[in-house]
Motif scaffolding. Sequence first.
Motif, PDB file in Angstrom:
ATOM      1  N   ALA A 118      28.146   7.710   9.885  1.00 25.11           N
ATOM      2  CA  ALA A 118      27.432   6.437  10.008  1.00 25.11           C
ATOM      3  C   ALA A 118      26.400   6.494  11.126  1.00 25.11           C
ATOM      4  O   ALA A 118      25.276   5.982  10.982  1.00 25.11           O
ATOM      5  CB  ALA A 118      28.430   5.314  10.265  1.00 25.11           C
ATOM      6  N   LYS A 119      26.774   7.140  12.232  1.00 19.56           N
ATOM      7  CA  LYS A 119      25.837   7.257  13.357  1.00 19.56           C
ATOM      8  C   LYS A 119      24.647   8.148  12.978  1.00 19.56           C
ATOM      9  O   LYS A 119      23.509   7.852  13.332  1.00 19.56           O
ATOM     10  CB  LYS A 119      26.567   7.802  14.578  1.00 19.56           C
ATOM     11  CG  LYS A 119      27.576   6.827  15.172  1.00 19.56           C
ATOM     12  CD  LYS A 119      28.380   7.467  16.300  1.00 19.56           C
ATOM     13  CE  LYS A 119      29.397   6.484  16.866  1.00 19.56           C
ATOM     14  NZ  LYS A 119      30.244   7.091  17.918  1.00 19.56           N
ATOM     15  N   LEU A 120      24.911   9.237  12.277  1.00 14.56           N
ATOM     16  CA  LEU A 120      23.819  10.111  11.837  1.00 14.56           C
ATOM     17  C   LEU A 120      22.903   9.373  10.866  1.00 14.56           C
ATOM     18  O   LEU A 120      21.686   9.590  10.856  1.00 14.56           O
ATOM     19  CB  LEU A 120      24.382  11.375  11.183  1.00 14.56           C
ATOM     20  CG  LEU A 120      25.042  12.387  12.115  1.00 14.56           C
ATOM     21  CD1 LEU A 120      25.633  13.539  11.306  1.00 14.56           C
ATOM     22  CD2 LEU A 120      24.047  12.926  13.139  1.00 14.56           C
ATOM     23  N   GLY A 121      23.492   8.521  10.050  1.00 13.14           N
ATOM     24  CA  GLY A 121      22.682   7.741   9.120  1.00 13.14           C
ATOM     25  C   GLY A 121      21.674   6.850   9.831  1.00 13.14           C
ATOM     26  O   GLY A 121      20.578   6.606   9.324  1.00 13.14           O
ATOM     27  N   LYS A 122      22.032   6.407  11.038  1.00 15.42           N
ATOM     28  CA  LYS A 122      21.121   5.558  11.809  1.00 15.42           C
ATOM     29  C   LYS A 122      19.944   6.350  12.380  1.00 15.42           C
ATOM     30  O   LYS A 122      18.824   5.850  12.469  1.00 15.42           O
ATOM     31  CB  LYS A 122      21.881   4.879  12.947  1.00 15.42           C
ATOM     32  CG  LYS A 122      22.898   3.849  12.485  1.00 15.42           C
ATOM     33  CD  LYS A 122      23.617   3.225  13.684  1.00 15.42           C
ATOM     34  CE  LYS A 122      24.632   2.191  13.235  1.00 15.42           C
ATOM     35  NZ  LYS A 122      25.355   1.592  14.395  1.00 15.42           N
ATOM     36  N   SER A 165      10.005  16.944  20.991  1.00 18.85           N
ATOM     37  CA  SER A 165      10.548  15.951  20.078  1.00 18.85           C
ATOM     38  C   SER A 165      12.058  16.064  19.970  1.00 18.85           C
ATOM     39  O   SER A 165      12.773  15.060  19.906  1.00 18.85           O
ATOM     40  CB  SER A 165       9.926  16.123  18.682  1.00 18.85           C
ATOM     41  OG  SER A 165       8.525  15.980  18.740  1.00 18.85           O
ATOM     42  N   LEU A 166      12.564  17.309  19.950  1.00 20.55           N
ATOM     43  CA  LEU A 166      14.007  17.516  19.844  1.00 20.55           C
ATOM     44  C   LEU A 166      14.734  16.971  21.061  1.00 20.55           C
ATOM     45  O   LEU A 166      15.833  16.426  20.945  1.00 20.55           O
ATOM     46  CB  LEU A 166      14.309  19.002  19.670  1.00 20.55           C
ATOM     47  CG  LEU A 166      13.888  19.617  18.333  1.00 20.55           C
ATOM     48  CD1 LEU A 166      14.151  21.112  18.323  1.00 20.55           C
ATOM     49  CD2 LEU A 166      14.605  18.948  17.171  1.00 20.55           C
ATOM     50  N   ALA A 167      14.102  17.099  22.236  1.00 24.79           N
ATOM     51  CA  ALA A 167      14.718  16.558  23.450  1.00 24.79           C
ATOM     52  C   ALA A 167      14.854  15.043  23.341  1.00 24.79           C
ATOM     53  O   ALA A 167      15.887  14.462  23.687  1.00 24.79           O
ATOM     54  CB  ALA A 167      13.890  16.941  24.667  1.00 24.79           C
ATOM     55  N   GLY A 168      13.797  14.395  22.834  1.00 27.43           N
ATOM     56  CA  GLY A 168      13.850  12.950  22.658  1.00 27.43           C
ATOM     57  C   GLY A 168      14.892  12.529  21.639  1.00 27.43           C
ATOM     58  O   GLY A 168      15.594  11.530  21.819  1.00 27.43           O
ATOM     59  N   LEU A 169      15.025  13.313  20.581  1.00 28.84           N
ATOM     60  CA  LEU A 169      16.010  12.997  19.549  1.00 28.84           C
ATOM     61  C   LEU A 169      17.434  13.185  20.077  1.00 28.84           C
ATOM     62  O   LEU A 169      18.340  12.439  19.711  1.00 28.84           O
ATOM     63  CB  LEU A 169      15.784  13.873  18.321  1.00 28.84           C
ATOM     64  CG  LEU A 169      14.500  13.584  17.535  1.00 28.84           C
ATOM     65  CD1 LEU A 169      14.280  14.640  16.457  1.00 28.84           C
ATOM     66  CD2 LEU A 169      14.555  12.195  16.900  1.00 28.84           C
ATOM     67  N   SER A 170      17.617  14.200  20.918  1.00 31.22           N
ATOM     68  CA  SER A 170      18.941  14.422  21.510  1.00 31.22           C
ATOM     69  C   SER A 170      19.355  13.216  22.354  1.00 31.22           C
ATOM     70  O   SER A 170      20.532  12.831  22.385  1.00 31.22           O
ATOM     71  CB  SER A 170      18.947  15.691  22.361  1.00 31.22           C
ATOM     72  OG  SER A 170      18.752  16.834  21.548  1.00 31.22           O
ATOM     73  N   THR A 171      18.378  12.603  23.030  1.00 33.90           N
ATOM     74  CA  THR A 171      18.661  11.408  23.815  1.00 33.90           C
ATOM     75  C   THR A 171      19.141  10.273  22.913  1.00 33.90           C
ATOM     76  O   THR A 171      20.064   9.529  23.259  1.00 33.90           O
ATOM     77  CB  THR A 171      17.401  10.962  24.587  1.00 33.90           C
ATOM     78  OG1 THR A 171      16.981  12.019  25.455  1.00 33.90           O
ATOM     79  CG2 THR A 171      17.675   9.707  25.403  1.00 33.90           C
ATOM     80  N   GLN A 172      18.524  10.164  21.734  1.00 29.16           N
ATOM     81  CA  GLN A 172      18.950   9.135  20.791  1.00 29.16           C
ATOM     82  C   GLN A 172      20.360   9.399  20.283  1.00 29.16           C
ATOM     83  O   GLN A 172      21.151   8.471  20.093  1.00 29.16           O
ATOM     84  CB  GLN A 172      17.979   9.063  19.613  1.00 29.16           C
ATOM     85  CG  GLN A 172      16.621   8.492  19.973  1.00 29.16           C
ATOM     86  CD  GLN A 172      15.819   8.118  18.736  1.00 29.16           C
ATOM     87  OE1 GLN A 172      16.355   7.609  17.760  1.00 29.16           O
ATOM     88  NE2 GLN A 172      14.522   8.380  18.760  1.00 29.16           N
ATOM     89  N   LEU A 173      20.670  10.675  20.052  1.00 28.42           N
ATOM     90  CA  LEU A 173      22.029  11.017  19.617  1.00 28.42           C
ATOM     91  C   LEU A 173      23.046  10.583  20.672  1.00 28.42           C
ATOM     92  O   LEU A 173      24.090  10.004  20.340  1.00 28.42           O
ATOM     93  CB  LEU A 173      22.145  12.525  19.366  1.00 28.42           C
ATOM     94  CG  LEU A 173      21.380  13.110  18.176  1.00 28.42           C
ATOM     95  CD1 LEU A 173      21.546  14.627  18.146  1.00 28.42           C
ATOM     96  CD2 LEU A 173      21.861  12.505  16.863  1.00 28.42           C
ATOM     97  N   ILE A 174      22.728  10.857  21.925  1.00 28.30           N
ATOM     98  CA  ILE A 174      23.633  10.493  23.016  1.00 28.30           C
ATOM     99  C   ILE A 174      23.809   8.979  23.080  1.00 28.30           C
ATOM    100  O   ILE A 174      24.911   8.466  23.286  1.00 28.30           O
ATOM    101  CB  ILE A 174      23.094  11.035  24.353  1.00 28.30           C
ATOM    102  CG1 ILE A 174      23.148  12.565  24.361  1.00 28.30           C
ATOM    103  CG2 ILE A 174      23.892  10.474  25.530  1.00 28.30           C
ATOM    104  CD1 ILE A 174      22.431  13.207  25.529  1.00 28.30           C
ATOM    105  N   SER A 175      22.723   8.235  22.862  1.00 30.25           N
ATOM    106  CA  SER A 175      22.800   6.775  22.913  1.00 30.25           C
ATOM    107  C   SER A 175      23.698   6.212  21.819  1.00 30.25           C
ATOM    108  O   SER A 175      24.229   5.102  21.942  1.00 30.25           O
ATOM    109  CB  SER A 175      21.392   6.164  22.800  1.00 30.25           C
ATOM    110  OG  SER A 175      20.872   6.320  21.484  1.00 30.25           O
ATOM    111  N   LEU A 176      23.881   7.003  20.743  1.00 32.08           N
ATOM    112  CA  LEU A 176      24.755   6.574  19.649  1.00 32.08           C
ATOM    113  C   LEU A 176      26.177   7.100  19.822  1.00 32.08           C
ATOM    114  O   LEU A 176      27.035   6.888  18.963  1.00 32.08           O
ATOM    115  CB  LEU A 176      24.197   7.072  18.314  1.00 32.08           C
ATOM    116  CG  LEU A 176      22.888   6.436  17.843  1.00 32.08           C
ATOM    117  CD1 LEU A 176      22.343   7.170  16.626  1.00 32.08           C
ATOM    118  CD2 LEU A 176      23.103   4.959  17.512  1.00 32.08           C
ATOM    119  N   GLY A 177      26.397   7.808  20.936  1.00 37.03           N
ATOM    120  CA  GLY A 177      27.731   8.335  21.188  1.00 37.03           C
ATOM    121  C   GLY A 177      27.987   9.681  20.544  1.00 37.03           C
ATOM    122  O   GLY A 177      29.142  10.087  20.365  1.00 37.03           O
ATOM    123  N   LEU A 178      26.909  10.412  20.185  1.00 37.85           N
ATOM    124  CA  LEU A 178      27.047  11.733  19.577  1.00 37.85           C
ATOM    125  C   LEU A 178      26.724  12.803  20.610  1.00 37.85           C
ATOM    126  O   LEU A 178      25.696  12.738  21.284  1.00 37.85           O
ATOM    127  CB  LEU A 178      26.093  11.870  18.384  1.00 37.85           C
ATOM    128  CG  LEU A 178      26.367  10.930  17.199  1.00 37.85           C
ATOM    129  CD1 LEU A 178      25.215  10.996  16.197  1.00 37.85           C
ATOM    130  CD2 LEU A 178      27.682  11.282  16.524  1.00 37.85           C
TER     131      LEU A 178
END
Length: 244
Positions: free
Chosen positions: A202-206, A112-125
């Motif tokens: 703001a990105k983390l809020g998403k 799950s953490l790997a998938g979440l990291s992908t989402q962070l990257i997609s938001l520019g984090l």
Amino acid sequence: MSLEMAAFAGEWGASMKTQLASVLALALTVGGCVTNRGPALGARELVPPQRGIYVGSIYYVSEPPTAQLETPTNLESLCDTQPDLKIYGVANPVPETVADINLLLDTRLQGSLAGLSTQLISLGLSGNVGDYYEYKLTNVSKYAISEASAQTVFEGMARQTACNRAIARHASQGIYQIKATYVGDLVFQRKQGAGVDASVSAKLGKVEPTVKATFSRTLNLGFSGKGLVFSFVPILRTPAIPRS
């Protein structure tokens, strides 16, 4: 040592360090961390964590009796719970401090953490979830009594008519006396300094609702709470029904 040999040794050392780091990372991801908190503590995981689980008291689970600790479970009251063991002539347990437990190291979260990291990257984090959030059990204490004290309490409880009958009714199910509990505060929060920048915040809020939902679905813990029993050491009592 010649310059060529020194250079080779330096490159070889750097290569070995890189390989070792890769092996350690793989170990953490695949199986080096705690698969679940219970067995690592010599206990069984309680899901969801809750208050009002008392050392010495007797509970049951709708399952075949087992001494295995690997499967998380919930507990149902069997006899009247008793937080004060002095009525049985037994000293109440004294808290023993236990180190914080980083829930992000639970192997059940790794995918799950790997998938979440992908989402962070997609938001520019950059980085991973652990760079931005803490999810842990803190202020952890262990409360325990000895086997002899547990036996004294069990015999005292089982001599009560209502308790003896309840044990008989659930004789084919898992009946457990609590020898020890692990109690702590569940904390989910942004790391200090994470999201100070307005754009990052703001990105983390998403992504934060997804992070919470993923953690909840994977570990069935929730996100906050103080004084929660999250693991317990059981004594199997199904076959042991004292007669007065």
